[in-house]
Structures are given as structure tokens and as C-alpha cells.
Design a protein around this motif. Structure first.
Motif, mmCIF file in Angstrom:
data_model
loop_
_atom_site.group_PDB
_atom_site.id
_atom_site.type_symbol
_atom_site.label_atom_id
_atom_site.label_comp_id
_atom_site.label_asym_id
_atom_site.label_seq_id
_atom_site.Cartn_x
_atom_site.Cartn_y
_atom_site.Cartn_z
ATOM 1 N N ASP A 184 0.825 -1.210 0.000
ATOM 2 C CA ASP A 184 0.000 0.000 0.000
ATOM 3 C C ASP A 184 0.858 1.258 0.000
ATOM 4 N N LEU A 185 2.008 1.219 0.662
ATOM 5 C CA LEU A 185 2.944 2.352 0.601
ATOM 6 C C LEU A 185 3.353 2.626 -0.839
ATOM 7 N N ILE A 186 3.696 1.579 -1.559
ATOM 8 C CA ILE A 186 4.106 1.741 -2.958
ATOM 9 C C ILE A 186 2.963 2.328 -3.779
ATOM 10 N N GLN A 187 1.747 1.826 -3.556
ATOM 11 C CA GLN A 187 0.601 2.383 -4.277
ATOM 12 C C GLN A 187 0.401 3.862 -3.941
ATOM 13 N N LEU A 188 0.532 4.210 -2.663
ATOM 14 C CA LEU A 188 0.327 5.585 -2.225
ATOM 15 C C LEU A 188 1.335 6.528 -2.873
ATOM 16 N N VAL A 189 2.599 6.147 -2.865
ATOM 17 C CA VAL A 189 3.633 6.993 -3.467
ATOM 18 C C VAL A 189 3.418 7.097 -4.975
ATOM 19 N N THR A 190 3.038 5.985 -5.593
ATOM 20 C CA THR A 190 2.762 6.003 -7.035
ATOM 21 C C THR A 190 1.647 6.971 -7.375
ATOM 22 N N ARG A 191 0.551 6.938 -6.595
ATOM 23 C CA ARG A 191 -0.559 7.859 -6.841
ATOM 24 C C ARG A 191 -0.132 9.313 -6.596
ATOM 25 N N ALA A 192 0.730 9.536 -5.617
ATOM 26 C CA ALA A 192 1.213 10.891 -5.351
ATOM 27 C C ALA A 192 2.061 11.420 -6.501
ATOM 28 N N ILE A 193 2.673 10.516 -7.246
ATOM 29 C CA ILE A 193 3.501 10.900 -8.389
ATOM 30 C C ILE A 193 2.678 11.030 -9.663
ATOM 31 N N ASP A 194 1.778 10.069 -9.929
ATOM 32 C CA ASP A 194 1.137 10.049 -11.249
ATOM 33 C C ASP A 194 -0.197 10.784 -11.329
ATOM 34 N N THR A 195 -0.710 11.294 -10.207
ATOM 35 C CA THR A 195 -1.908 12.128 -10.277
ATOM 36 C C THR A 195 -1.548 13.430 -10.991
ATOM 37 N N PRO A 196 -2.295 13.814 -12.018
ATOM 38 C CA PRO A 196 -1.883 14.951 -12.847
ATOM 39 C C PRO A 196 -1.702 16.264 -12.096
ATOM 40 N N VAL A 197 -2.639 16.593 -11.208
ATOM 41 C CA VAL A 197 -2.586 17.856 -10.469
ATOM 42 C C VAL A 197 -2.852 17.572 -8.999
#
Length: 280
Positions: A184-197
Motif C-alpha cells: 500500500d505504501l508503494i501504491q500511495l507513493v505512485t498515486r502521489a507521483i502520477d496524479t496529474p494535479v
């Protein structure tokens, strides 16, 4: 979305060890940094530079050409304020200011529940509650969250602040609500990076626990949907522990044992955290 360059601070720590490989796949170049001499075998596209967060002269050149920074580096314990000042306060300023000078678009920061650790656990708190730190460590998280907000509002530099509850193996009853699994940490960081804005965003770093004591509704746009649940450990953990003391701040507050220790008193060594960092 594949970035040109990512910078990862705190790469030698537990969380950094689990993030290095997935981050290396999200960019052409991953520059990992910490204060140790080396971090083991590097992943494809990864390089390592030893650098002290408290030194602007060492941090500034690392930001050249970077799209984003994942900032985990810090003293991850309570210590006297004078010891925290360099890595945890000045270090955050150095990351944001050096990043700004080099055109870094976004910082993903490992904040902590300890920024709001003195709230009682009987209150399910959202991402917009006022700061209520439990330690100098938590105060540094408050400082960096405010720093990130200021750089967004004054300089349009985005940041996502991950208020991590407890990213460690479940060994106590508090963790039944606070656990953040590595997946879940990996998913969270990924979403923090790939969310456009993202602008300036706070989100709690916690898994999909039945007993989670925080509310991420106002950060739902990130698309973070945790999958793991600490309830699988509940029967064994609760059978092994006696009744909780309702008068102990370490039991009653979101910050757990950090809420009950004296300011400046080191705690991590006595918490029994299992060092399960990923080896390379």
C-alpha cells in the motif's frame, strides 16, 4: 507516466529500500541519496550519491534536471531539538528551495501522524485538522507541511504530504488501526507521483484497516485505494496483550507512545520495530 528524473532521499532506510525498485521503473533516472557510504546493488537506471540533508551545497546539485523528489530522509525518532534541527527542519527547507531553483515540479514528502499525534483516538480525524504535534519529531512534520503549503501558494511548487501512521510489521494493538503495508505504501507513493494535479495535498498513509482512525475522504482524488487490512492479525495480537490503560496518552492518542514520552527522549529502539528492509 514515465518521468525523466526522480530524486529519492532516505534511500538507505526501511521505506526507501522498498520504494527504490518501483520508483526506478517510473523514471529514466533515479538518483538515490542518504548519508551512508553505499546502499547495495543499484537497480537499472539508479545512481547513488552520499549527501547530508542539512547541507544546501550537497543537496542543491542533486536536483538538476529532476521532475520530482520523494523525500523520506530524516531522523526517524524523537531527539533533542538541536539534533533534529539540521536534518528534519533545515533539510526540508533545502529540499524545497533547491528543488525550486532547479524547476522541480513536485515533492512527495513522508510526513507523519505525529504532526497531529495529540488528538484522542476516539476522534476520527480528517486531513484538514489543525496541527497538534506530539514531539519535536512531529513538530518537524508540521513545519514541513506548512513549508510545502507556502511553496505551493507563493511559488506554485506542488507537494503531497503522506501522514504515515505506522509502516512496520503489526506487533501491537495500535497497529491494528495504524498499519501501512509496503504494497500500500508503494501504491500511495505512485498515486502521489502520477496524479496529474495535486497542488498542496495531505493524505494519511494507512492501509484499509477495519480500525483505521483517520479519514482520507478529502484526498480521494489521488485515487489511493489501499488493499491490505491489519484485521488478519487481530485475534493473535489482542490475545497476547492485556487491557489498555485509558489514562495513558500512549494508548489514547493518535501518536501512540510518542504522545506519552518526554520531549527529546529517543523511543524507536524500545518499540521492537522489525528491520525488514529489502536487500539488494
Amino acid at each position: 507516466m514515465k518521468l525523466k528524473k526522480l530524486v529519492l532521499t532516505g534511500a538507505a532506510g526501511r521505506l526507501g529500500s522498498h520504494l527504490r525498485e518501483p520508483l526506478s521503473k517510473m523514471c529514466d533516472e533515479l538518483l538515490s541519496t542518504d548519508i551512508v557510504d553505499e546502499i547495495g546493488t543499484l537497480y537499472p537506471g539508479e545512481s547513488y550519491v552520499k549527501a547530508d540533508l542539512a547541507s544546501f551545497e550537497q543537496i542543491e546539485p542533486l536536483m538538476a534536471g529532476a521532475d520530482m523528489v520523494v523525500h523520506l530522509g530524516a531522523i526517524v525518532d524523537e531527539r533533542p531539538f538541536e539534533e533534529m534541527l539540521g536534518p528534519n527542519f533545515v533539510g526540508s527547507y533545502n529540499i524545497w528551495e533547491a528543488g525550486y531553483r532547479h524547476g522541480v515540479r513536485r515533492v512527495v514528502y513522508a510526513s507523519s501522524i505525529h504532526a497531529v499525534g495529540m488528538y484522542p483516538k476516539t476522534e476520527c480525524i480528517g486531513t484538514d485538522v489543525p496541527h497538534r504535534p506530539d514531539t519535536f519529531y512531529g513538530l518537524a512534520k508540521c513545519f514541513t507541511e506548512d513549508l510545502g503549503r507556502m511553496y505551493w501558494e507563493k511559488r506554485q511548487m506542488e507537494s503531497v504530504h503522506l501522514r504515515i501512521l505506522s509502516a512496520a510489521q503489526v506487533t501491537n494493538s495500535r497497529a491494528l488501526g495504524s498499519w501501512l503495508s509496503y504494497d500500500d505504501l508503494i501504491q500511495l507513493v505512485t498515486r502521489a507521483i502520477d496524479t496529474p494535479v495535486v497542488g498542496f495535498t495531505i493524505v494519511y498513509g494507512v492501509s484499509n484497516n477495519d480500525r483505521a482512525p483517520v479519514d482520507n475522504a478529502k484526498a480521494a482524488f489521488l485515487g489511493y485505494r489501499p488493499k491490505d487490512n491489519a484485521e488478519q492479525f487481530a485475534e493473535e495480537i489482542l490475545a497476547a496483550q492485556g487491557p489498555a490503560d485509558p489514562m495513558d496518552p500512549g494508548t489514547m492518542c493518535h501518536g501512540g507512545p510518542f504522545a506519552s514520552i518526554e520531549l527529546g527522549q529517543s523511543l524507536i529502539a524500545s518499540m521492537g520495530i522489525i528491520d525488514d528492509r529489502k536487500k539488494t
